[in-house]
Design a protein around this motif. Structure first.
Motif, PDB file in Angstrom:
ATOM      1  N   LYS A 217     -31.042 -14.150  29.106  1.00  0.00           N
ATOM      2  CA  LYS A 217     -30.796 -12.940  28.307  1.00  0.00           C
ATOM      3  C   LYS A 217     -30.428 -13.306  26.866  1.00  0.00           C
ATOM      4  CE  LYS A 217     -29.222  -9.900  32.068  1.00  0.00           C
ATOM      5  NZ  LYS A 217     -28.044  -9.185  32.633  1.00  0.00           N
ATOM      6  N   THR A 218     -29.630 -14.348  26.703  1.00  0.00           N
ATOM      7  CA  THR A 218     -29.241 -14.789  25.363  1.00  0.00           C
ATOM      8  C   THR A 218     -30.441 -15.291  24.581  1.00  0.00           C
ATOM      9  OG1 THR A 218     -27.025 -15.386  26.140  1.00  0.00           O
ATOM     10  CG2 THR A 218     -27.763 -16.389  24.077  1.00  0.00           C
ATOM     11  N   LEU A 219     -31.297 -16.061  25.231  1.00  0.00           N
ATOM     12  CA  LEU A 219     -32.504 -16.568  24.565  1.00  0.00           C
ATOM     13  C   LEU A 219     -33.397 -15.424  24.104  1.00  0.00           C
ATOM     14  CD1 LEU A 219     -33.406 -19.571  26.911  1.00  0.00           C
ATOM     15  CD2 LEU A 219     -32.581 -19.723  24.547  1.00  0.00           C
ATOM     16  N   ALA A 220     -33.463 -14.350  24.894  1.00  0.00           N
ATOM     17  CA  ALA A 220     -34.296 -13.198  24.529  1.00  0.00           C
ATOM     18  C   ALA A 220     -33.774 -12.492  23.280  1.00  0.00           C
ATOM     19  CB  ALA A 220     -34.380 -12.220  25.694  1.00  0.00           C
ATOM     20  N   LYS A 221     -32.491 -12.650  22.982  1.00  0.00           N
ATOM     21  CA  LYS A 221     -31.933 -12.069  21.758  1.00  0.00           C
ATOM     22  C   LYS A 221     -32.164 -12.978  20.550  1.00  0.00           C
ATOM     23  CE  LYS A 221     -28.222  -9.736  24.301  1.00  0.00           C
ATOM     24  NZ  LYS A 221     -26.756  -9.718  24.576  1.00  0.00           N
ATOM     25  N   GLU A 222     -32.472 -14.245  20.823  1.00  0.00           N
ATOM     26  CA  GLU A 222     -32.585 -15.227  19.744  1.00  0.00           C
ATOM     27  C   GLU A 222     -34.020 -15.549  19.349  1.00  0.00           C
ATOM     28  OE1 GLU A 222     -28.557 -17.820  20.756  1.00  0.00           O
ATOM     29  OE2 GLU A 222     -30.462 -18.382  21.683  1.00  0.00           O
TER      30      GLU A 222
ATOM     31  N   GLN B 158     -47.828 -26.919  20.501  1.00  0.00           N
ATOM     32  CA  GLN B 158     -48.925 -26.895  19.531  1.00  0.00           C
ATOM     33  C   GLN B 158     -48.973 -25.593  18.741  1.00  0.00           C
ATOM     34  OE1 GLN B 158     -52.548 -27.747  21.649  1.00  0.00           O
ATOM     35  NE2 GLN B 158     -52.057 -29.907  21.928  1.00  0.00           N
ATOM     36  N   SER B 159     -48.727 -24.463  19.391  1.00  0.00           N
ATOM     37  CA  SER B 159     -48.961 -23.165  18.747  1.00  0.00           C
ATOM     38  C   SER B 159     -47.709 -22.338  18.495  1.00  0.00           C
ATOM     39  CB  SER B 159     -49.934 -22.332  19.611  1.00  0.00           C
ATOM     40  OG  SER B 159     -51.153 -23.013  19.804  1.00  0.00           O
ATOM     41  N   LEU B 160     -46.651 -22.549  19.278  1.00  0.00           N
ATOM     42  CA  LEU B 160     -45.523 -21.618  19.218  1.00  0.00           C
ATOM     43  C   LEU B 160     -44.189 -22.294  18.905  1.00  0.00           C
ATOM     44  CD1 LEU B 160     -46.423 -19.472  22.365  1.00  0.00           C
ATOM     45  CD2 LEU B 160     -46.825 -18.873  19.979  1.00  0.00           C
ATOM     46  N   ALA B 161     -44.235 -23.480  18.324  1.00  0.00           N
ATOM     47  CA  ALA B 161     -43.006 -24.210  18.015  1.00  0.00           C
ATOM     48  C   ALA B 161     -42.081 -23.370  17.141  1.00  0.00           C
ATOM     49  CB  ALA B 161     -43.337 -25.525  17.318  1.00  0.00           C
ATOM     50  N   GLY B 162     -40.810 -23.323  17.497  1.00  0.00           N
ATOM     51  CA  GLY B 162     -39.826 -22.567  16.729  1.00  0.00           C
ATOM     52  C   GLY B 162     -39.763 -21.090  17.068  1.00  0.00           C
ATOM     53  N   ARG B 163     -40.698 -20.629  17.879  1.00  0.00           N
ATOM     54  CA  ARG B 163     -40.759 -19.207  18.228  1.00  0.00           C
ATOM     55  C   ARG B 163     -40.375 -18.942  19.680  1.00  0.00           C
ATOM     56  NH1 ARG B 163     -44.963 -20.800  15.072  1.00  0.00           N
ATOM     57  NH2 ARG B 163     -45.463 -19.570  13.196  1.00  0.00           N
ATOM     58  N   VAL B 164     -40.100 -20.011  20.415  1.00  0.00           N
ATOM     59  CA  VAL B 164     -39.890 -19.887  21.861  1.00  0.00           C
ATOM     60  C   VAL B 164     -38.529 -20.442  22.265  1.00  0.00           C
ATOM     61  CG1 VAL B 164     -40.773 -20.488  24.152  1.00  0.00           C
ATOM     62  CG2 VAL B 164     -42.364 -20.134  22.264  1.00  0.00           C
ATOM     63  N   GLY B 165     -37.781 -19.644  23.030  1.00  0.00           N
ATOM     64  CA  GLY B 165     -36.566 -20.135  23.674  1.00  0.00           C
ATOM     65  C   GLY B 165     -36.911 -20.611  25.067  1.00  0.00           C
TER      66      GLY B 165
ATOM     67  N   LYS C 247     -42.446  -9.333  14.633  1.00  0.00           N
ATOM     68  CA  LYS C 247     -41.086  -9.787  14.263  1.00  0.00           C
ATOM     69  C   LYS C 247     -39.978  -9.153  15.119  1.00  0.00           C
ATOM     70  CE  LYS C 247     -42.062 -10.846   9.392  1.00  0.00           C
ATOM     71  NZ  LYS C 247     -43.505 -10.655   9.397  1.00  0.00           N
ATOM     72  N   THR C 248     -40.153  -9.169  16.435  1.00  0.00           N
ATOM     73  CA  THR C 248     -39.142  -8.602  17.344  1.00  0.00           C
ATOM     74  C   THR C 248     -38.784  -9.626  18.406  1.00  0.00           C
ATOM     75  OG1 THR C 248     -40.121  -6.403  17.037  1.00  0.00           O
ATOM     76  CG2 THR C 248     -38.606  -6.687  18.889  1.00  0.00           C
ATOM     77  N   ASN C 249     -37.504  -9.962  18.508  1.00  0.00           N
ATOM     78  CA  ASN C 249     -37.070 -10.929  19.520  1.00  0.00           C
ATOM     79  C   ASN C 249     -37.158 -10.331  20.920  1.00  0.00           C
ATOM     80  OD1 ASN C 249     -36.571 -12.878  17.615  1.00  0.00           O
ATOM     81  ND2 ASN C 249     -34.353 -12.566  17.556  1.00  0.00           N
ATOM     82  N   GLY C 250     -37.422 -11.221  21.874  1.00  0.00           N
ATOM     83  CA  GLY C 250     -37.503 -10.792  23.273  1.00  0.00           C
ATOM     84  C   GLY C 250     -38.756 -10.017  23.603  1.00  0.00           C
ATOM     85  N   SER C 251     -39.813 -10.161  22.804  1.00  0.00           N
ATOM     86  CA  SER C 251     -41.028  -9.368  23.026  1.00  0.00           C
ATOM     87  C   SER C 251     -41.856  -9.862  24.212  1.00  0.00           C
ATOM     88  CB  SER C 251     -41.907  -9.384  21.769  1.00  0.00           C
ATOM     89  OG  SER C 251     -41.282  -8.692  20.719  1.00  0.00           O
ATOM     90  N   PHE C 252     -41.863 -11.187  24.422  1.00  0.00           N
ATOM     91  CA  PHE C 252     -42.702 -11.753  25.480  1.00  0.00           C
ATOM     92  C   PHE C 252     -41.895 -12.716  26.337  1.00  0.00           C
ATOM     93  CE2 PHE C 252     -45.794 -10.377  22.399  1.00  0.00           C
ATOM     94  CZ  PHE C 252     -46.877  -9.950  23.159  1.00  0.00           C
ATOM     95  N   VAL C 253     -42.173 -12.677  27.634  1.00  0.00           N
ATOM     96  CA  VAL C 253     -41.626 -13.646  28.572  1.00  0.00           C
ATOM     97  C   VAL C 253     -42.806 -14.352  29.218  1.00  0.00           C
ATOM     98  CG1 VAL C 253     -40.220 -14.014  30.634  1.00  0.00           C
ATOM     99  CG2 VAL C 253     -39.607 -12.202  29.005  1.00  0.00           C
ATOM    100  N   LEU C 254     -42.844 -15.664  29.095  1.00  0.00           N
ATOM    101  CA  LEU C 254     -43.953 -16.448  29.625  1.00  0.00           C
ATOM    102  C   LEU C 254     -43.476 -17.290  30.800  1.00  0.00           C
ATOM    103  CD1 LEU C 254     -45.404 -17.850  26.253  1.00  0.00           C
ATOM    104  CD2 LEU C 254     -45.839 -15.620  27.320  1.00  0.00           C
ATOM    105  N   THR C 255     -44.251 -17.317  31.860  1.00  0.00           N
ATOM    106  CA  THR C 255     -43.964 -18.206  32.984  1.00  0.00           C
ATOM    107  C   THR C 255     -45.256 -18.884  33.396  1.00  0.00           C
ATOM    108  OG1 THR C 255     -44.392 -16.623  34.768  1.00  0.00           O
ATOM    109  CG2 THR C 255     -42.179 -16.614  33.803  1.00  0.00           C
ATOM    110  N   GLY C 256     -45.100 -19.983  34.100  1.00  0.00           N
ATOM    111  CA  GLY C 256     -46.292 -20.690  34.571  1.00  0.00           C
ATOM    112  C   GLY C 256     -45.900 -21.803  35.510  1.00  0.00           C
TER     113      GLY C 256
END
Length: 390
Positions: free
Chosen positions: A11-16, A114-121, A93-102
């Protein structure tokens, strides 16, 4: 659903961050926890052929349909989507917009870096910790180790042998095929079983290569596969120079001791009572449980072991800031003063950081003895009270 301790960290990561990626081994509960935390989010799995084809053929159209507040499962199946996702989140520009799993962590991390450095918690969800286990499954150490910690064993009341057989087949058929083109699955399984027999031991690449009948570079490659898919990890040695030669090879551990038991051919918990390698299994269980706490609560502690040229060894060092927690792990149910001797030697050598000594053992009582906290394995059910991470 079993309540997971990592919930607040996610939850904290989704705010950041605009994107939260939940990593972890297959069947650790990544999709379940994502749906539980983000109940109002749309959900799409790219295992679904139709959804995957839309994402591949028209990534912009896919992200227009799933523009925000969405969980995307198995996103590594469409690697082309990552670069479009980067542009999309930079626009909204909205935090917590996407949750990725795999389930293929190697492929997921490769595309994230490669593509999302600095944008992912990043959150790593392991199988259950001891404090997360249902109460009725925590009392017997042999049953705890035999069953392991994968949620489905407890949620669905599945026999461990049935679960791990299916788990291994799925892992070999799906994950290994995608990460590395290994043609001889039987040889890889032999390799995996051999590693199970060496859990808690110093890793010797040459010996493993000789025993399996493969090249050293193949051993390193296969170890890397097992690490990136969260099957094993290597505990690194503590290298600080105390004017003594220290061991520089890593030690091998599995994230789940139930899987180790299955690979070793152990059929029931009672077999562990007199099992000749039970000490290694107990050590593996304790270190993995402490590691889960480190991830679940967003701790930043570093884990090591220490061994010098005279075979003085400490099972675990947890380094955080100006403190080092020195931890010996013994499966014996009775405390003996001799368990503390190597910790005392290390504490005399370490001059720059505050050293605190702990003994985690197979008994039931918590004690204090000559400055050392002696902690029952059972106390990991409420690990915060042990103050190991303070």
């Amino acid at each position: 659903m079993i309540k997971r301790k990592i919930t607040e960290e996610i939850k904290t990561l989704a705010k950041e961050f605009p994107i939260v990626a939940i990593m972890g081994p297959r069947q650790s509960g990544k999709t379940t926890i994502a749906k539980h935390i983000f109940k109002k989010y749309k959900y799409v799995s790219l295992e679904d052929y139709d959804k995957r084809k839309i994402a591949m053929d028209d990534p912009r159209g896919f992200l227009k349909q799933y523009d925000k507040n969405v969980i995307i499962d198995e996103i590594q199946r469409v690697p082309e989507l990552f670069s479009y996702l980067q542009t999309h989140i930079d626009e909204i520009k909205t935090n917590g917009s996407f949750v990725l799993t795999g389930s293929q962590n190697y492929l997921l991390m490769e595309n994230i870096t490669q593509s999302l450095a600095g944008r992912v918690g990043l959150a790593t969800l392991f199988p259950l910790s001891l404090e997360e286990l249902p109460t009725e499954n925590k009392s017997n150490i042999y049953e705890v180790i035999f069953k392991g910690f994968y949620p489905r064993i407890f949620d669905q009341k599945i026999r461990p042998s049935s679960f791990y057989k299916t788990y291994l087949n799925t892992y070999l058929e799906k994950d290994i095929r995608l990460i590395k083109n290994i043609s001889d699955y039987n040889l890889f399984l032999k390799f995996l079983k051999l590693l199970a027999g060496r859990s808690g031991q110093i890793l010797n690449i040459q010996t493993i290569a000789d025993d399996v009948g493969i090249a050293n570079k193949t051993v390193e490659s296969w170890l890397s596969i097992l690490e990136t898919s969260f099957i094993i990890y290597r505990l690194q040695p503590y290298h600080k120079n105390y004017n003594k030669r220290v061991v520089k090879s890593s030690k091998l551990f599995f994230y789940d001791v139930g899987l180790v038991c299955y690979l070793l051919g152990i059929k029931k918990p009672e077999e562990l009572e007199n099992y000749y390698q039970f000490g290694n299994l107990f050590e593996n269980f304790i270190i993995s449980d402490l590691m889960k706490y480190n991830y679940n609560y967003g701790e930043l502690a570093n884990f090591y072991f220490w061994k010098d040229g005279h075979n003085n060894e400490i099972d675990l060092l947890i380094e955080s800031g100006n403190k080092i927690k020195v931890i010996e792990i013994k499966s014996a149910q009775t405390f003996r003063e001799e368990f503390l001797k190597n910790m005392s030697k290390f504490s005399k050598l370490e001059k720059t950081k505050k050293v605190e000594q702990f003994l985690l053992y197979g008994g039931d009582e918590n004690l204090q003895y000559k400055g050392t906290k002696i902690i029952s394995w059972n106390s990991l059910k409420n690990l915060k009270k042990t103050k190991i991470f303070e």
